[in-house]
Design a protein around this motif. Structure first.
Motif, PDB file in Angstrom:
ATOM      1  N   ALA A 108       0.859  -1.186   0.000  1.00  0.00           N
ATOM      2  CA  ALA A 108       0.000   0.000   0.000  1.00  0.00           C
ATOM      3  C   ALA A 108       0.894   1.235   0.000  1.00  0.00           C
ATOM      4  CB  ALA A 108      -0.902   0.012   1.232  1.00  0.00           C
ATOM      5  N   VAL A 109       0.529   2.232  -0.773  1.00  0.00           N
ATOM      6  CA  VAL A 109       1.369   3.424  -0.918  1.00  0.00           C
ATOM      7  C   VAL A 109       0.605   4.677  -0.497  1.00  0.00           C
ATOM      8  CG1 VAL A 109       2.771   4.804  -2.501  1.00  0.00           C
ATOM      9  CG2 VAL A 109       2.579   2.336  -2.852  1.00  0.00           C
ATOM     10  N   ASP A 110       1.168   5.389   0.478  1.00  0.00           N
ATOM     11  CA  ASP A 110       0.659   6.719   0.822  1.00  0.00           C
ATOM     12  C   ASP A 110       1.217   7.666  -0.235  1.00  0.00           C
ATOM     13  OD1 ASP A 110       0.198   9.264   1.783  1.00  0.00           O
ATOM     14  OD2 ASP A 110       0.677   8.781   3.873  1.00  0.00           O
ATOM     15  N   SER A 111       0.348   8.049  -1.170  1.00  0.00           N
ATOM     16  CA  SER A 111       0.775   8.849  -2.322  1.00  0.00           C
ATOM     17  C   SER A 111       0.280  10.298  -2.209  1.00  0.00           C
ATOM     18  CB  SER A 111       0.270   8.185  -3.616  1.00  0.00           C
ATOM     19  OG  SER A 111       0.983   8.626  -4.740  1.00  0.00           O
ATOM     20  N   THR A 112       0.043  10.705  -0.963  1.00  0.00           N
ATOM     21  CA  THR A 112      -0.458  12.057  -0.682  1.00  0.00           C
ATOM     22  C   THR A 112       0.385  13.138  -1.339  1.00  0.00           C
ATOM     23  OG1 THR A 112      -1.349  11.358   1.454  1.00  0.00           O
ATOM     24  CG2 THR A 112      -0.856  13.695   1.216  1.00  0.00           C
ATOM     25  N   VAL A 113       1.716  12.988  -1.227  1.00  0.00           N
ATOM     26  CA  VAL A 113       2.614  14.044  -1.683  1.00  0.00           C
ATOM     27  C   VAL A 113       2.782  14.022  -3.200  1.00  0.00           C
ATOM     28  CG1 VAL A 113       5.041  14.791  -1.579  1.00  0.00           C
ATOM     29  CG2 VAL A 113       3.780  14.287   0.531  1.00  0.00           C
ATOM     30  N   ALA A 114       2.814  12.837  -3.786  1.00  0.00           N
ATOM     31  CA  ALA A 114       3.029  12.743  -5.237  1.00  0.00           C
ATOM     32  C   ALA A 114       1.766  13.115  -6.022  1.00  0.00           C
ATOM     33  CB  ALA A 114       3.485  11.342  -5.602  1.00  0.00           C
ATOM     34  N   THR A 115       0.629  12.690  -5.548  1.00  0.00           N
ATOM     35  CA  THR A 115      -0.659  12.819  -6.267  1.00  0.00           C
ATOM     36  C   THR A 115      -0.611  12.014  -7.572  1.00  0.00           C
ATOM     37  OG1 THR A 115      -0.406  14.686  -7.814  1.00  0.00           O
ATOM     38  CG2 THR A 115      -0.830  15.240  -5.486  1.00  0.00           C
ATOM     39  N   PRO A 116      -1.780  11.640  -8.108  1.00  0.00           N
ATOM     40  CA  PRO A 116      -1.765  10.874  -9.364  1.00  0.00           C
ATOM     41  C   PRO A 116      -1.272  11.687 -10.561  1.00  0.00           C
ATOM     42  CG  PRO A 116      -4.025  11.388  -8.669  1.00  0.00           C
ATOM     43  CD  PRO A 116      -3.120  11.759  -7.538  1.00  0.00           C
ATOM     44  N   ILE A 117      -1.102  13.001 -10.382  1.00  0.00           N
ATOM     45  CA  ILE A 117      -0.559  13.807 -11.484  1.00  0.00           C
ATOM     46  C   ILE A 117       0.913  13.447 -11.715  1.00  0.00           C
ATOM     47  CG2 ILE A 117      -0.095  16.181 -12.286  1.00  0.00           C
ATOM     48  CD1 ILE A 117      -3.140  15.329 -12.041  1.00  0.00           C
ATOM     49  N   LEU A 118       1.642  13.168 -10.630  1.00  0.00           N
ATOM     50  CA  LEU A 118       3.087  12.950 -10.740  1.00  0.00           C
ATOM     51  C   LEU A 118       3.483  11.477 -10.681  1.00  0.00           C
ATOM     52  CD1 LEU A 118       4.389  15.825  -8.407  1.00  0.00           C
ATOM     53  CD2 LEU A 118       3.811  15.926 -10.836  1.00  0.00           C
ATOM     54  N   CYS A 119       2.660  10.633 -10.040  1.00  0.00           N
ATOM     55  CA  CYS A 119       3.042   9.220  -9.878  1.00  0.00           C
ATOM     56  C   CYS A 119       1.789   8.375  -9.685  1.00  0.00           C
ATOM     57  CB  CYS A 119       3.955   9.082  -8.657  1.00  0.00           C
ATOM     58  SG  CYS A 119       4.535   7.394  -8.366  1.00  0.00           S
ATOM     59  N   ARG A 120       1.739   7.215 -10.334  1.00  0.00           N
ATOM     60  CA  ARG A 120       0.590   6.319 -10.189  1.00  0.00           C
ATOM     61  C   ARG A 120       1.064   4.947  -9.706  1.00  0.00           C
ATOM     62  NH1 ARG A 120       0.029   9.697 -13.930  1.00  0.00           N
ATOM     63  NH2 ARG A 120       1.169   8.383 -15.375  1.00  0.00           N
ATOM     64  N   PRO A 121       1.069   4.757  -8.381  1.00  0.00           N
ATOM     65  CA  PRO A 121       1.604   3.517  -7.807  1.00  0.00           C
ATOM     66  C   PRO A 121       0.912   2.249  -8.320  1.00  0.00           C
ATOM     67  CG  PRO A 121       1.352   5.185  -6.109  1.00  0.00           C
ATOM     68  CD  PRO A 121       0.698   5.730  -7.339  1.00  0.00           C
ATOM     69  N   LEU A 122      -0.370   2.324  -8.678  1.00  0.00           N
ATOM     70  CA  LEU A 122      -1.056   1.107  -9.130  1.00  0.00           C
ATOM     71  C   LEU A 122      -0.443   0.605 -10.436  1.00  0.00           C
ATOM     72  CD1 LEU A 122      -4.813   1.980  -8.380  1.00  0.00           C
ATOM     73  CD2 LEU A 122      -3.128   0.879  -6.887  1.00  0.00           C
ATOM     74  N   GLU A 123       0.008   1.535 -11.281  1.00  0.00           N
ATOM     75  CA  GLU A 123       0.667   1.142 -12.536  1.00  0.00           C
ATOM     76  C   GLU A 123       2.015   0.484 -12.262  1.00  0.00           C
ATOM     77  OE1 GLU A 123      -0.758   4.031 -16.097  1.00  0.00           O
ATOM     78  OE2 GLU A 123       0.766   4.863 -14.771  1.00  0.00           O
ATOM     79  N   LEU A 124       2.573   0.752 -11.075  1.00  0.00           N
ATOM     80  CA  LEU A 124       3.880   0.186 -10.703  1.00  0.00           C
ATOM     81  C   LEU A 124       3.711  -1.118  -9.930  1.00  0.00           C
ATOM     82  CD1 LEU A 124       5.446   3.589  -9.568  1.00  0.00           C
ATOM     83  CD2 LEU A 124       5.913   2.377 -11.706  1.00  0.00           C
ATOM     84  N   GLY A 125       2.456  -1.559  -9.759  1.00  0.00           N
ATOM     85  CA  GLY A 125       2.217  -2.857  -9.124  1.00  0.00           C
ATOM     86  C   GLY A 125       1.616  -2.790  -7.732  1.00  0.00           C
ATOM     87  N   ALA A 126       1.410  -1.582  -7.191  1.00  0.00           N
ATOM     88  CA  ALA A 126       0.889  -1.478  -5.820  1.00  0.00           C
ATOM     89  C   ALA A 126      -0.533  -2.042  -5.746  1.00  0.00           C
ATOM     90  CB  ALA A 126       0.910  -0.033  -5.342  1.00  0.00           C
ATOM     91  N   ASP A 127      -0.884  -2.526  -4.559  1.00  0.00           N
ATOM     92  CA  ASP A 127      -2.198  -3.141  -4.337  1.00  0.00           C
ATOM     93  C   ASP A 127      -3.208  -2.162  -3.755  1.00  0.00           C
ATOM     94  OD1 ASP A 127      -1.397  -6.017  -4.916  1.00  0.00           O
ATOM     95  OD2 ASP A 127       0.081  -5.418  -3.427  1.00  0.00           O
TER      96      ASP A 127
END
Ligand SMILES: *Cc1c(COP(=O)(O)O)cnc(C)c1O
Length: 380
Positions: free
Chosen positions: A174-193
């Protein structure tokens, strides 16, 4: 398909929303807590009661799902409500890996909760894959929690690499992506659950809503459990806040890119400053995470920058005191710039150096922000 459009388009138009009944271009706010059954005893719209679900959430949830390229999203009453829901799906005895340096309140809660729930938890430097690999216990480790870039040192973790290691050991990521936002990074595309957001921050962006969100790549059993936690524990967002959140999200692309541009210019300017020992920003080519950040993120490196002041804690606090445009306040991701001496708010046991000021860079004119920092540092 809506998903093929650019994020700026998806966000600005809230996925092209038009209200079926009125043709309104802004979704309505449903204040009802309860919904009538049909005469045949069914609920034809699926709406029953607004603790399990409120239709006001759907436009914001659907937009977030599209931006993260996920399968579904859920809004929560806060980022903490979203994050803690994840850990509450674990069982006594499960092993968890989390970052050594991460969002402080969640780390504190996690330590207390782990003790009460009897989770085995290891805090490791997730930026260092060898430490993640060493900490993984195949079959026993159920969850690896990541935050990237991580508060407040902005270290970047290789999400794809951690996912490979974790999945091989049978653990979810699981990724806390608060700081990146989906504009800058999409963890699900990198394999995150799972992706978690404090929507209080960039997603809303105007420092006037507390909210959280989870995004899943699959509507699987885990997602069902998470849905049950939200519904049963009742950490739900109010409909007015959900509506404000969607309004904020319409400008997400614009705001995140503007803040990122400002943050890079400020980092470059501050790097040369004689009163500054170090600028922590993954956008700088000299930053140890720069190559990974360039590969894992696009369109910018976030609006978050930390600076370490040569004179130590007192000089850092004095610098914050002299700033005029930057406001001395906690939180991040708003349109206005904020400054915070993190060690003061985190207190005893914090791994954050006491000479560090965290800057949440807003969307003001960058010259004004640089001038403000220069005049504050000149007063030391
Ligand atoms: C603010 C924040 C949280 C907690 O979110 P709240 O909305 O304040 O509950 C979690 N993670 C990160 C990275 C944050 O910045």
């Amino acid at each position: 398909m809506a998903n093929e459009k650019q994020p700026a388009t998806l966000a600005a138009q809230a996925l092209g929303f038009i209200d079926d009944t009125t043709q309104a271009v802004v979704p309505p706010i449903y204040t009802a807590t309860t919904y009538q059954r049909a005469a045949d005893n069914s609920f034809p719209t699926g709406n029953v009661y607004s603790r399990p679900n409120n239709p006001t959430y759907h436009p914001a949830e659907d937009l977030l799902t599209a931006l993260e390229k996920g399968a579904d999203s859920m809004l929560f009453a806060s980022g903490m409500a979203a994050a803690t829901a994840v850990f509450q799906t674990l069982k006594t005895g499960d092993h968890v890996i989390a970052p050594k340096v991460m969002y402080w309140s969640l780390r504190n809660w996690l330590k207390q909760f782990a003790e009460r729930w009897q989770l085995a938890i290891d805090f490791v430097e997730t930026e260092d894959l060898a430490q993640v690999e060493a900490a993984l216990q195949p079959g026993k480790t159920k969850l690896v929690w990541l935050e990237s870039p991580a508060n407040p040192m902005w270290s970047v973790t290789d999400i794809a690499a951690v996912c490979q290691l974790a999945h091989a050991a049978g653990a979810k990521v699981a990724v806390d992506s608060t700081v990146a936002t989906p504009i800058l990074c999409r963890p699900l595309e990198l394999g995150a659950d799972l992706v978690m957001h404090s929507a209080t921050k960039y997603l809303n962006g105007h420092s006037d809503v507390i909210a959280g969100a989870l995004v899943t790549p699959r509507k699987d059993e885990w997602w069902e459990q998470l849905t049950a936690v939200r519904s049963q524990q009742g950490g739900v967002l109010g409909p007015f806040e959900a509506s404000l959140l969607l309004r904020g999200m319409r400008t997400l692309d614009l705001r995140v890119k503007a803040a990122s541009r400002n943050a890079l210019a400020i980092s470059e300017a501050m790097q040369q400053h004689p009163a500054i020992a170090e600028v922590l920003y993954p956008g700088l080519p000299t930053n140890p995470y720069h190559a990974l950040a360039k590969q894992q993120m696009e369109g910018g490196f976030t609006g978050m920058v930390s600076i370490r002041i040569k004179g130590g804690a007192q000089a850092a606090i004095a610098t914050a005191a002299q700033l005029n445009i930057f406001k001395r306040a906690t939180s991040l991701g708003g349109v206005e710039s904020l400054v915070e001496h993190r060690a003061s708010i985190e207190g005893e046991g914090t791994p954050v150096p006491d000479d560090l000021l965290r800057l949440s860079i807003g969307i003001e004119a960058v010259e004004d922000l640089i001038d403000d920092l220069n005049q504050a540092l000149a007063s030391l």
